[in-house]
Design a protein around this motif. Structure first.
Motif, PDB file in Angstrom:
ATOM      1  N   THR A  15     -12.328   7.890  10.599  1.00 40.13           N
ATOM      2  CA  THR A  15     -10.877   7.758  10.621  1.00 40.13           C
ATOM      3  C   THR A  15     -10.454   7.378  12.026  1.00 40.13           C
ATOM      4  O   THR A  15     -11.136   7.710  13.005  1.00 40.13           O
ATOM      5  CB  THR A  15     -10.177   9.058  10.149  1.00 40.13           C
ATOM      6  N   PHE A  39      -9.412  16.879   8.141  1.00 40.16           N
ATOM      7  CA  PHE A  39      -8.142  16.252   8.486  1.00 40.16           C
ATOM      8  C   PHE A  39      -8.108  15.874   9.968  1.00 40.16           C
ATOM      9  O   PHE A  39      -8.712  16.541  10.805  1.00 40.16           O
ATOM     10  CB  PHE A  39      -6.975  17.221   8.251  1.00 40.16           C
ATOM     11  N   ASP A  42      -3.034  15.754  10.156  1.00 43.51           N
ATOM     12  CA  ASP A  42      -2.530  15.950   8.788  1.00 43.51           C
ATOM     13  C   ASP A  42      -2.969  14.872   7.789  1.00 43.51           C
ATOM     14  O   ASP A  42      -2.482  14.846   6.668  1.00 43.51           O
ATOM     15  CB  ASP A  42      -1.007  16.081   8.752  1.00 43.51           C
ATOM     16  N   ASN A  43      -3.857  13.973   8.179  1.00 47.21           N
ATOM     17  CA  ASN A  43      -4.363  12.951   7.260  1.00 47.21           C
ATOM     18  C   ASN A  43      -5.768  13.339   6.815  1.00 47.21           C
ATOM     19  O   ASN A  43      -6.694  13.381   7.623  1.00 47.21           O
ATOM     20  CB  ASN A  43      -4.403  11.578   7.938  1.00 47.21           C
ATOM     21  N   LYS A  44      -5.925  13.615   5.527  1.00 48.40           N
ATOM     22  CA  LYS A  44      -7.248  13.962   5.009  1.00 48.40           C
ATOM     23  C   LYS A  44      -8.092  12.696   4.960  1.00 48.40           C
ATOM     24  O   LYS A  44      -7.704  11.693   4.383  1.00 48.40           O
ATOM     25  CB  LYS A  44      -7.153  14.588   3.619  1.00 48.40           C
ATOM     26  N   TYR A  45      -9.261  12.764   5.594  1.00 46.15           N
ATOM     27  CA  TYR A  45     -10.124  11.587   5.621  1.00 46.15           C
ATOM     28  C   TYR A  45     -11.480  11.819   4.978  1.00 46.15           C
ATOM     29  O   TYR A  45     -12.249  10.865   4.807  1.00 46.15           O
ATOM     30  CB  TYR A  45     -10.292  11.063   7.052  1.00 46.15           C
TER      31      TYR A  45
END
Length: 100
Positions: A15, A39, A42-45
């Motif tokens: 990410t 994460f 706050d972005n789940k990758y």
């Protein structure tokens, strides 16, 4: 053993984190009995799921530790003098346990 990095078969994802050395970012792992969610800001990758095939594929039923590391040379590379001195600034580390 099933997903061992030295065999090149580890579970992984990439990410993009903008300016990782210029601003603070929030990295998180949510650990469930059957999977992990990873994460960055706050972005789940990545989600890693227990396949139910045994200890060689899922070693996370034992106690674990949080280790923070400044990796200077990756997996067995050479340390580059131009990258020194290096430092890691950590604002906080929190560990929560989900109530059942």
């Amino acid at each position: 053993k099933k997903y061992y990095f030295k065999n090149g078969n580890q579970l992984t994802s990439i990410t993009y984190v903008p300016e990782p050395d210029q601003a603070y970012h929030v990295y998180a792992v949510e650990w469930f009995p059957d999977h992990f969610d990873f994460f960055a800001d706050d972005n789940k990758y990545l989600t890693v799921t227990n396949e139910g095939t045994g200890h060689d594929a899922w070693r996370f039923d034992d106690p674990e530790y949080v280790i923070l590391n400044v990796a200077l040379c990756g997996w067995g590379g050479a340390v580059v003098d131009a990258h020194l001195p290096a430092r890691m600034e950590v604002d906080y580390v929190r560990v929560y346990e989900r109530k059942q």
